[in-house]
Design an enzyme around this catalytic site. Structure first.
Site, short mmCIF file in Angstrom:
data_model
loop_
_atom_site.label_atom_id
_atom_site.label_comp_id
_atom_site.label_asym_id
_atom_site.label_seq_id
_atom_site.Cartn_x
_atom_site.Cartn_y
_atom_site.Cartn_z
N GLU A 134 -107.16 4.49 84.92
CA GLU A 134 -108.27 5.36 84.55
C GLU A 134 -109.62 4.67 84.78
O GLU A 134 -110.60 5.32 85.13
CB GLU A 134 -108.14 5.79 83.09
CG GLU A 134 -106.93 6.68 82.80
CD GLU A 134 -107.08 8.08 83.36
OE1 GLU A 134 -107.16 9.03 82.58
OE2 GLU A 134 -107.13 8.22 84.61
N THR A 187 -114.40 13.50 87.26
CA THR A 187 -114.58 13.00 85.90
C THR A 187 -115.85 12.16 85.78
O THR A 187 -116.61 12.29 84.81
CB THR A 187 -113.36 12.18 85.47
OG1 THR A 187 -112.18 13.00 85.57
CG2 THR A 187 -113.50 11.69 84.05
#
Length: 320
Positions: A134, A187
Protein backbone atom coordinates in the site's frame (compact mmCIF):
# COMPACT_ATOMS: atom_id res chain seq x y z
CA UNK A 1 13.45 -30.63 -8.14
CA UNK A 2 11.69 -29.61 -11.37
CA UNK A 3 10.29 -26.09 -10.99
CA UNK A 4 6.80 -27.33 -11.93
CA UNK A 5 6.95 -29.77 -9.02
CA UNK A 6 7.77 -27.13 -6.44
CA UNK A 7 5.16 -26.62 -3.70
CA UNK A 8 2.59 -24.04 -4.77
CA UNK A 9 -0.74 -22.62 -3.73
CA UNK A 10 -3.58 -20.78 -5.48
CA UNK A 11 -5.33 -18.20 -3.31
CA UNK A 12 -8.43 -16.04 -3.54
CA UNK A 13 -7.84 -12.52 -2.20
CA UNK A 14 -11.12 -10.65 -1.58
CA UNK A 15 -12.09 -7.16 -2.60
CA UNK A 16 -12.59 -4.82 0.33
CA UNK A 17 -14.47 -1.69 1.33
CA UNK A 18 -12.35 0.72 3.35
CA UNK A 19 -13.39 3.63 5.59
CA UNK A 20 -17.02 2.33 5.83
CA UNK A 21 -18.33 5.89 5.99
CA UNK A 22 -17.17 7.22 9.36
CA UNK A 23 -14.05 5.05 9.77
CA UNK A 24 -11.52 6.84 7.55
CA UNK A 25 -8.27 4.85 7.44
CA UNK A 26 -9.34 2.63 10.37
CA UNK A 27 -12.39 0.49 9.46
CA UNK A 28 -12.73 -1.94 6.57
CA UNK A 29 -14.69 -5.00 5.48
CA UNK A 30 -14.08 -7.87 3.06
CA UNK A 31 -16.39 -8.94 0.24
CA UNK A 32 -17.18 -12.59 -0.39
CA UNK A 33 -18.26 -12.33 -4.04
CA UNK A 34 -15.28 -10.86 -5.87
CA UNK A 35 -11.51 -10.80 -5.62
CA UNK A 36 -8.20 -11.62 -7.27
CA UNK A 37 -6.64 -15.05 -7.75
CA UNK A 38 -2.92 -15.67 -7.41
CA UNK A 39 -0.66 -18.67 -7.97
CA UNK A 40 2.39 -18.62 -5.69
CA UNK A 41 5.18 -21.16 -6.06
CA UNK A 42 8.46 -21.81 -4.31
CA UNK A 43 11.44 -21.23 -6.60
CA UNK A 44 15.10 -22.22 -6.77
CA UNK A 45 15.89 -18.61 -7.72
CA UNK A 46 16.19 -16.41 -4.61
CA UNK A 47 13.86 -13.44 -4.24
CA UNK A 48 10.50 -12.65 -5.84
CA UNK A 49 9.60 -12.98 -9.51
CA UNK A 50 6.23 -12.08 -11.05
CA UNK A 51 5.69 -14.37 -14.02
CA UNK A 52 2.39 -13.04 -15.38
CA UNK A 53 -0.45 -10.61 -14.75
CA UNK A 54 -3.86 -11.06 -16.35
CA UNK A 55 -6.66 -8.49 -16.25
CA UNK A 56 -4.62 -5.31 -15.75
CA UNK A 57 -1.55 -3.58 -17.11
CA UNK A 58 0.75 -3.57 -14.09
CA UNK A 59 4.54 -3.86 -13.72
CA UNK A 60 6.10 -7.32 -13.74
CA UNK A 61 9.14 -5.94 -11.93
CA UNK A 62 8.70 -7.07 -8.33
CA UNK A 63 10.03 -3.85 -6.81
CA UNK A 64 7.42 -1.85 -8.79
CA UNK A 65 4.45 -4.12 -8.04
CA UNK A 66 2.51 -4.10 -4.76
CA UNK A 67 2.39 -7.90 -4.58
CA UNK A 68 6.13 -8.11 -5.22
CA UNK A 69 7.01 -5.46 -2.66
CA UNK A 70 4.80 -7.04 0.02
CA UNK A 71 6.27 -10.50 -0.57
CA UNK A 72 9.79 -9.09 -0.58
CA UNK A 73 9.09 -7.61 2.87
CA UNK A 74 7.97 -11.04 4.09
CA UNK A 75 11.02 -12.84 2.71
CA UNK A 76 13.37 -10.21 4.11
CA UNK A 77 12.03 -10.80 7.62
CA UNK A 78 12.00 -14.58 7.06
CA UNK A 79 15.76 -14.27 6.96
CA UNK A 80 16.73 -17.04 4.53
CA UNK A 81 18.25 -15.30 1.48
CA UNK A 82 18.11 -18.46 -0.62
CA UNK A 83 14.31 -18.56 -0.49
CA UNK A 84 12.57 -17.68 -3.74
CA UNK A 85 8.93 -17.39 -4.85
CA UNK A 86 7.12 -16.85 -8.14
CA UNK A 87 3.72 -15.18 -8.49
CA UNK A 88 1.14 -15.32 -11.28
CA UNK A 89 -1.68 -12.82 -10.78
CA UNK A 90 -5.22 -12.80 -12.19
CA UNK A 91 -6.72 -9.38 -11.49
CA UNK A 92 -10.49 -9.34 -11.17
CA UNK A 93 -10.42 -6.06 -9.23
CA UNK A 94 -9.61 -3.10 -11.46
CA UNK A 95 -6.90 -0.72 -10.21
CA UNK A 96 -8.40 2.58 -9.08
CA UNK A 97 -11.79 1.00 -8.42
CA UNK A 98 -11.99 1.85 -4.72
CA UNK A 99 -12.55 -1.78 -3.64
CA UNK A 100 -9.01 -2.65 -2.64
CA UNK A 101 -7.25 -3.68 -5.85
CA UNK A 102 -3.76 -3.06 -4.51
CA UNK A 103 -4.68 -4.50 -1.10
CA UNK A 104 -5.91 -7.76 -2.64
CA UNK A 105 -2.62 -8.16 -4.53
CA UNK A 106 -0.50 -7.42 -1.47
CA UNK A 107 -2.61 -9.48 0.93
CA UNK A 108 -2.88 -12.44 -1.42
CA UNK A 109 0.88 -12.49 -2.01
CA UNK A 110 1.88 -12.49 1.64
CA UNK A 111 -0.87 -14.84 2.81
CA UNK A 112 -0.09 -17.32 0.04
CA UNK A 113 3.64 -17.01 0.60
CA UNK A 114 3.12 -17.64 4.30
CA UNK A 115 1.19 -20.82 3.53
CA UNK A 116 4.25 -22.10 1.66
CA UNK A 117 6.36 -21.29 4.74
CA UNK A 118 4.15 -23.43 6.97
CA UNK A 119 2.40 -20.33 8.34
CA UNK A 120 5.60 -19.02 9.87
CA UNK A 121 4.17 -15.52 10.39
CA UNK A 122 1.14 -14.32 12.38
CA UNK A 123 -1.78 -12.56 10.68
CA UNK A 124 -0.62 -9.30 12.29
CA UNK A 125 2.79 -9.67 10.65
CA UNK A 126 1.12 -10.37 7.29
CA UNK A 127 -0.83 -7.12 7.61
CA UNK A 128 2.41 -5.28 8.25
CA UNK A 129 4.04 -6.79 5.15
CA UNK A 130 1.01 -6.07 2.98
CA UNK A 131 1.04 -2.44 4.13
CA UNK A 132 4.34 -2.06 2.29
CA UNK A 133 2.46 -2.75 -0.92
CA UNK A 134 0.00 0.00 0.00
CA UNK A 135 2.94 2.33 0.62
CA UNK A 136 4.03 1.74 -2.98
CA UNK A 137 0.50 2.14 -4.35
CA UNK A 138 -0.45 5.43 -2.73
CA UNK A 139 2.44 6.66 -0.61
CA UNK A 140 0.80 5.80 2.71
CA UNK A 141 1.11 2.37 4.38
CA UNK A 142 -2.51 2.20 5.55
CA UNK A 143 -4.14 -1.03 6.73
CA UNK A 144 -7.87 -0.46 6.40
CA UNK A 145 -8.00 -2.55 3.19
CA UNK A 146 -5.28 -5.14 3.79
CA UNK A 147 -6.49 -5.97 7.31
CA UNK A 148 -9.96 -7.22 6.26
CA UNK A 149 -8.44 -8.81 3.14
CA UNK A 150 -6.26 -10.96 5.42
CA UNK A 151 -8.53 -11.43 8.45
CA UNK A 152 -11.96 -11.33 6.79
CA UNK A 153 -15.08 -9.63 8.17
CA UNK A 154 -14.91 -6.13 9.64
CA UNK A 155 -11.64 -4.89 11.07
CA UNK A 156 -10.61 -1.84 13.08
CA UNK A 157 -7.11 -0.35 13.09
CA UNK A 158 -6.83 0.94 16.64
CA UNK A 159 -3.28 2.19 16.17
CA UNK A 160 -0.61 2.40 13.50
CA UNK A 161 2.29 3.03 15.88
CA UNK A 162 2.44 0.34 17.07
CA UNK A 163 0.18 -1.51 14.66
CA UNK A 164 -2.87 -2.82 16.52
CA UNK A 165 -5.67 -4.37 14.43
CA UNK A 166 -8.91 -5.70 15.92
CA UNK A 167 -11.28 -8.14 14.22
CA UNK A 168 -14.85 -6.95 14.81
CA UNK A 169 -18.09 -8.90 14.99
CA UNK A 170 -20.00 -9.18 11.70
CA UNK A 171 -23.79 -9.65 11.87
CA UNK A 172 -24.76 -12.72 9.84
CA UNK A 173 -27.53 -10.95 7.94
CA UNK A 174 -25.48 -7.93 6.88
CA UNK A 175 -24.97 -7.63 3.11
CA UNK A 176 -23.11 -5.12 0.99
CA UNK A 177 -23.93 -3.74 -2.46
CA UNK A 178 -21.19 -1.93 -4.37
CA UNK A 179 -21.43 -0.01 -7.63
CA UNK A 180 -18.17 0.57 -9.46
CA UNK A 181 -18.43 3.30 -12.10
CA UNK A 182 -15.84 2.62 -14.80
CA UNK A 183 -13.84 5.74 -14.11
CA UNK A 184 -10.55 5.78 -12.22
CA UNK A 185 -9.89 7.74 -9.05
CA UNK A 186 -6.28 7.28 -7.96
CA UNK A 187 -5.94 6.87 -4.20
CA UNK A 188 -2.98 9.26 -4.09
CA UNK A 189 -5.00 11.94 -5.92
CA UNK A 190 -8.04 11.41 -3.69
CA UNK A 191 -5.86 11.87 -0.59
CA UNK A 192 -4.30 15.07 -1.92
CA UNK A 193 -7.63 16.92 -2.00
CA UNK A 194 -8.38 16.23 1.67
CA UNK A 195 -8.07 18.90 4.31
CA UNK A 196 -5.16 18.40 6.71
CA UNK A 197 -7.10 19.96 9.60
CA UNK A 198 -10.71 19.43 10.70
CA UNK A 199 -13.04 21.31 13.01
CA UNK A 200 -13.23 19.89 16.53
CA UNK A 201 -17.04 19.67 16.32
CA UNK A 202 -16.72 17.52 13.17
CA UNK A 203 -14.12 15.28 14.79
CA UNK A 204 -16.37 14.75 17.83
CA UNK A 205 -19.30 13.83 15.59
CA UNK A 206 -17.11 11.41 13.64
CA UNK A 207 -15.78 9.74 16.80
CA UNK A 208 -19.33 9.22 18.01
CA UNK A 209 -20.29 7.54 14.74
CA UNK A 210 -17.25 5.23 14.81
CA UNK A 211 -18.01 4.10 18.36
CA UNK A 212 -21.69 3.63 17.57
CA UNK A 213 -20.93 1.64 14.42
CA UNK A 214 -18.74 -0.78 16.38
CA UNK A 215 -21.45 -1.08 19.05
CA UNK A 216 -24.07 -1.65 16.36
CA UNK A 217 -22.05 -4.48 14.82
CA UNK A 218 -21.64 -6.29 18.15
CA UNK A 219 -25.26 -5.77 19.19
CA UNK A 220 -26.51 -6.61 15.67
CA UNK A 221 -28.54 -3.42 15.98
CA UNK A 222 -29.28 -2.53 12.38
CA UNK A 223 -30.94 0.77 13.25
CA UNK A 224 -27.84 1.86 15.15
CA UNK A 225 -25.62 0.78 12.25
CA UNK A 226 -27.78 2.87 9.92
CA UNK A 227 -27.53 5.96 12.13
CA UNK A 228 -23.75 5.56 12.36
CA UNK A 229 -23.00 5.43 8.62
CA UNK A 230 -22.27 9.14 8.42
CA UNK A 231 -19.01 10.76 7.31
CA UNK A 232 -18.79 14.48 7.98
CA UNK A 233 -15.07 14.86 7.23
CA UNK A 234 -14.00 13.05 4.03
CA UNK A 235 -17.17 12.34 2.06
CA UNK A 236 -18.19 16.00 1.52
CA UNK A 237 -14.89 16.56 -0.32
CA UNK A 238 -14.45 13.30 -2.23
CA UNK A 239 -18.09 12.98 -3.31
CA UNK A 240 -17.58 15.66 -5.98
CA UNK A 241 -15.48 13.10 -7.91
CA UNK A 242 -18.34 10.59 -8.22
CA UNK A 243 -21.24 11.01 -10.68
CA UNK A 244 -24.72 11.24 -9.09
CA UNK A 245 -23.33 10.42 -5.66
CA UNK A 246 -25.89 12.24 -3.51
CA UNK A 247 -28.87 11.03 -5.54
CA UNK A 248 -27.47 7.49 -5.39
CA UNK A 249 -27.09 7.58 -1.62
CA UNK A 250 -30.55 9.04 -1.00
CA UNK A 251 -32.45 6.71 -3.31
CA UNK A 252 -30.61 3.60 -2.16
CA UNK A 253 -31.76 4.27 1.38
CA UNK A 254 -35.29 4.62 0.05
CA UNK A 255 -34.81 1.20 -1.62
CA UNK A 256 -33.96 -0.43 1.71
CA UNK A 257 -30.28 0.24 2.39
CA UNK A 258 -29.18 0.97 5.95
CA UNK A 259 -26.74 3.52 4.56
CA UNK A 260 -23.33 3.70 2.98
CA UNK A 261 -20.86 5.98 1.34
CA UNK A 262 -17.70 6.08 -0.74
CA UNK A 263 -15.77 2.83 -0.88
CA UNK A 264 -12.15 3.63 -0.13
CA UNK A 265 -11.11 6.65 -2.17
CA UNK A 266 -13.80 5.98 -4.79
CA UNK A 267 -15.24 5.94 -7.36
CA UNK A 268 -17.08 2.88 -6.02
CA UNK A 269 -20.01 3.50 -3.68
CA UNK A 270 -21.11 0.90 -1.12
CA UNK A 271 -24.40 0.37 0.68
CA UNK A 272 -25.01 -1.95 3.63
CA UNK A 273 -28.36 -3.73 3.93
CA UNK A 274 -30.08 -6.17 6.22
CA UNK A 275 -30.66 -9.31 4.18
CA UNK A 276 -30.04 -10.33 0.58
CA UNK A 277 -33.44 -9.14 -0.67
CA UNK A 278 -32.75 -5.56 0.42
CA UNK A 279 -29.22 -5.73 -0.99
CA UNK A 280 -30.58 -6.76 -4.40
CA UNK A 281 -33.25 -4.05 -4.31
CA UNK A 282 -30.44 -1.58 -3.71
CA UNK A 283 -28.56 -3.00 -6.69
CA UNK A 284 -31.63 -2.47 -8.89
CA UNK A 285 -31.88 1.13 -7.68
CA UNK A 286 -28.19 1.71 -8.42
CA UNK A 287 -28.72 0.41 -11.93
CA UNK A 288 -31.74 2.64 -12.51
CA UNK A 289 -29.71 5.71 -11.53
CA UNK A 290 -26.57 4.89 -13.49
CA UNK A 291 -28.07 3.41 -16.67
CA UNK A 292 -29.16 6.83 -18.03
CA UNK A 293 -25.83 8.51 -17.21
CA UNK A 294 -23.83 6.95 -20.03
CA UNK A 295 -21.17 5.76 -17.56
CA UNK A 296 -20.25 2.08 -17.65
CA UNK A 297 -20.45 0.36 -14.27
CA UNK A 298 -20.24 -2.97 -12.45
CA UNK A 299 -22.42 -3.88 -9.46
CA UNK A 300 -21.46 -6.42 -6.78
CA UNK A 301 -23.92 -7.88 -4.26
CA UNK A 302 -22.15 -9.80 -1.54
CA UNK A 303 -22.12 -11.19 1.92
CA UNK A 304 -19.32 -10.01 4.18
CA UNK A 305 -16.46 -12.51 3.79
CA UNK A 306 -15.67 -14.34 7.01
CA UNK A 307 -12.30 -15.70 5.95
CA UNK A 308 -10.20 -13.15 4.06
CA UNK A 309 -7.50 -14.61 1.79
CA UNK A 310 -8.06 -18.36 1.39
CA UNK A 311 -6.38 -21.22 -0.43
CA UNK A 312 -8.48 -22.62 -3.27
CA UNK A 313 -5.84 -25.07 -4.55
CA UNK A 314 -2.59 -26.43 -3.13
CA UNK A 315 0.06 -28.69 -4.69
CA UNK A 316 2.35 -30.62 -2.36
CA UNK A 317 3.27 -29.50 1.11
CA UNK A 318 5.68 -26.71 1.83
CA UNK A 319 9.17 -27.96 2.62
CA UNK A 320 10.83 -24.94 4.27
Amino acid sequence: MNQDNKPSVTVFAPATVANVACGFDVIGLALESTGDEMDIRLSDTPGVRITSIEGAKLPLEASQNVAGVALQALLHEYGKPETGMEIAIRKNIHPGSGIGSSAASAAGAVAGGNMLLNNHFSPEALIRFAMEGERLACGTPHADNVAPAILGGFTLVRSYQPLDVIALHTPADLWVTVIHPQIEVRTADAREILKQQVMLKDAIRQWGNVGALVAGLYREDYDLIARSLEDVIVEPIRSILIPAFHDLKLRCREAGALGGGISGSGPSVFMLSKGEANARSVAAMMESIYAPLGVDYHIHVSRISSTGVKAIKAHQHAVL
